[in-house]
Motif scaffolding. Structure first.
Motif, PDB file in Angstrom:
ATOM      1  N   ASN A 242       0.826  -1.218   0.000  1.00 10.29           N
ATOM      2  CA  ASN A 242       0.000   0.000   0.000  1.00 10.29           C
ATOM      3  C   ASN A 242       0.858   1.265   0.000  1.00 10.29           C
ATOM      4  O   ASN A 242       0.460   2.291  -0.557  1.00 10.29           O
ATOM      5  CB  ASN A 242      -0.967   0.006   1.180  1.00 10.29           C
ATOM      6  CG  ASN A 242      -2.113  -0.974   0.974  1.00 10.29           C
ATOM      7  OD1 ASN A 242      -2.338  -1.475  -0.132  1.00 10.29           O
ATOM      8  ND2 ASN A 242      -2.829  -1.263   2.045  1.00 10.29           N
TER       9      ASN A 242
ATOM     10  N   HIS B  77      -3.626   1.933   9.323  1.00 11.37           N
ATOM     11  CA  HIS B  77      -3.887   0.584   8.828  1.00 11.37           C
ATOM     12  C   HIS B  77      -3.335  -0.454   9.801  1.00 11.37           C
ATOM     13  O   HIS B  77      -2.182  -0.354  10.219  1.00 11.37           O
ATOM     14  CB  HIS B  77      -3.235   0.378   7.456  1.00 11.37           C
ATOM     15  CG  HIS B  77      -3.748   1.310   6.421  1.00 11.37           C
ATOM     16  ND1 HIS B  77      -4.781   0.988   5.593  1.00 11.37           N
ATOM     17  CD2 HIS B  77      -3.381   2.576   6.096  1.00 11.37           C
ATOM     18  CE1 HIS B  77      -5.030   2.017   4.780  1.00 11.37           C
ATOM     19  NE2 HIS B  77      -4.193   2.990   5.084  1.00 11.37           N
TER      20      HIS B  77
ATOM     21  N   LYS C 136       1.905   1.751  -3.557  1.00 12.35           N
ATOM     22  CA  LYS C 136       0.778   2.300  -4.337  1.00 12.35           C
ATOM     23  C   LYS C 136       0.601   3.792  -4.074  1.00 12.35           C
ATOM     24  O   LYS C 136       0.371   4.570  -4.990  1.00 12.35           O
ATOM     25  CB  LYS C 136      -0.529   1.565  -4.002  1.00 12.35           C
ATOM     26  CG  LYS C 136      -0.702   0.264  -4.751  1.00 12.35           C
ATOM     27  CD  LYS C 136      -2.138  -0.196  -4.772  1.00 12.35           C
ATOM     28  CE  LYS C 136      -2.507  -0.867  -3.484  1.00 12.35           C
ATOM     29  NZ  LYS C 136      -3.688  -1.697  -3.526  1.00 12.35           N
ATOM     30  N   ARG C 137       0.704   4.169  -2.800  1.00 14.88           N
ATOM     31  CA  ARG C 137       0.567   5.589  -2.453  1.00 14.88           C
ATOM     32  C   ARG C 137       1.700   6.393  -3.073  1.00 14.88           C
ATOM     33  O   ARG C 137       1.467   7.475  -3.630  1.00 14.88           O
ATOM     34  CB  ARG C 137       0.559   5.767  -0.934  1.00 14.88           C
ATOM     35  CG  ARG C 137       0.419   7.232  -0.505  1.00 14.88           C
ATOM     36  CD  ARG C 137       0.332   7.355   1.007  1.00 14.88           C
ATOM     37  NE  ARG C 137      -0.144   8.658   1.384  1.00 14.88           N
ATOM     38  CZ  ARG C 137       0.562   9.538   2.105  1.00 14.88           C
ATOM     39  NH1 ARG C 137       1.764   9.230   2.538  1.00 14.88           N
ATOM     40  NH2 ARG C 137       0.052  10.705   2.413  1.00 14.88           N
TER      41      ARG C 137
END
Length: 172
Positions: free
Chosen positions: A27, A154, A30-31
């Motif tokens: 993640n 998260h 991706k960010r």
């Protein structure tokens, strides 16, 4: 032109070990991509060499090196200093280059240290862990100089071994 620093950082400030990222967080990757695509990224020569496929696509890559040659960094523009690179980005922005509107500093530690006083925003991935081994650390900064504008936390999941949070800070 906005100067943003983007970094994944452990609780003790660790960011790397042996010229590699300490954490593999899908993640976070991706960010990183969603924020930097279409913009300019500035990095040191070791950070460039650590990229698995060289220059990152769909963004202007700038490498800072006083001794390197342009052919050492295919797909990237080479500047001898952060100041020279940022001056070029300002000129490009004034000329209408959309990739120069936001510049992301992507490492390593010495480039972060130089950029921190110039940065308008910090895009942090804060990992709730202290690694067993690290040799590269993010420079200290004063939290009172920054205001949190975004936080997305998260928990551990099947693809992420540690809890983490995306945190954006804007300079006060």
């Amino acid at each position: 032109m906005r100067v943003s620093i983007i970094v994944a950082i452990a609780k003790n400030g660790a960011i790397g070990y042996k010229n590699k990222l300490i954490y593999w967080l899908p993640n976070d990757l991706k960010r990183f991509k969603s924020l930097t695509v279409g913009n300019t990224i500035i990095m040191g020569s070791n950070t460039f060499r650590s990229l698995p496929k060289g220059a990152l696509p769909n963004r202007r890559n700038i490498v800072l090196s006083r001794r390197g040659k342009a052919e050492d960094f295919p797909g990237a523009d080479l500047f001898p200093s952060l100041e020279a690179a940022l001056a070029d980005c300002r000129l490009r922005e004034q000329a209408g280059d959309e990739q120069a509107h936001e510049v992301f500093i992507i490492g390593g530690a010495s480039v972060y240290r130089q950029a921190l006083p110039l940065a308008d925003r910090l895009c942090l991935t804060c990992i709730d862990d202290t690694p067993a081994q690290a040799d590269t650390f993010f420079p200290p900064y004063s939290p009172e100089d920054w205001q949190e504008t975004f936080r997305d936390s998260h928990p551990v999941d099947e693809r992420h071994a540690f809890p983490y949070a995306f945190i954006d800070l804007e300079r006060k």
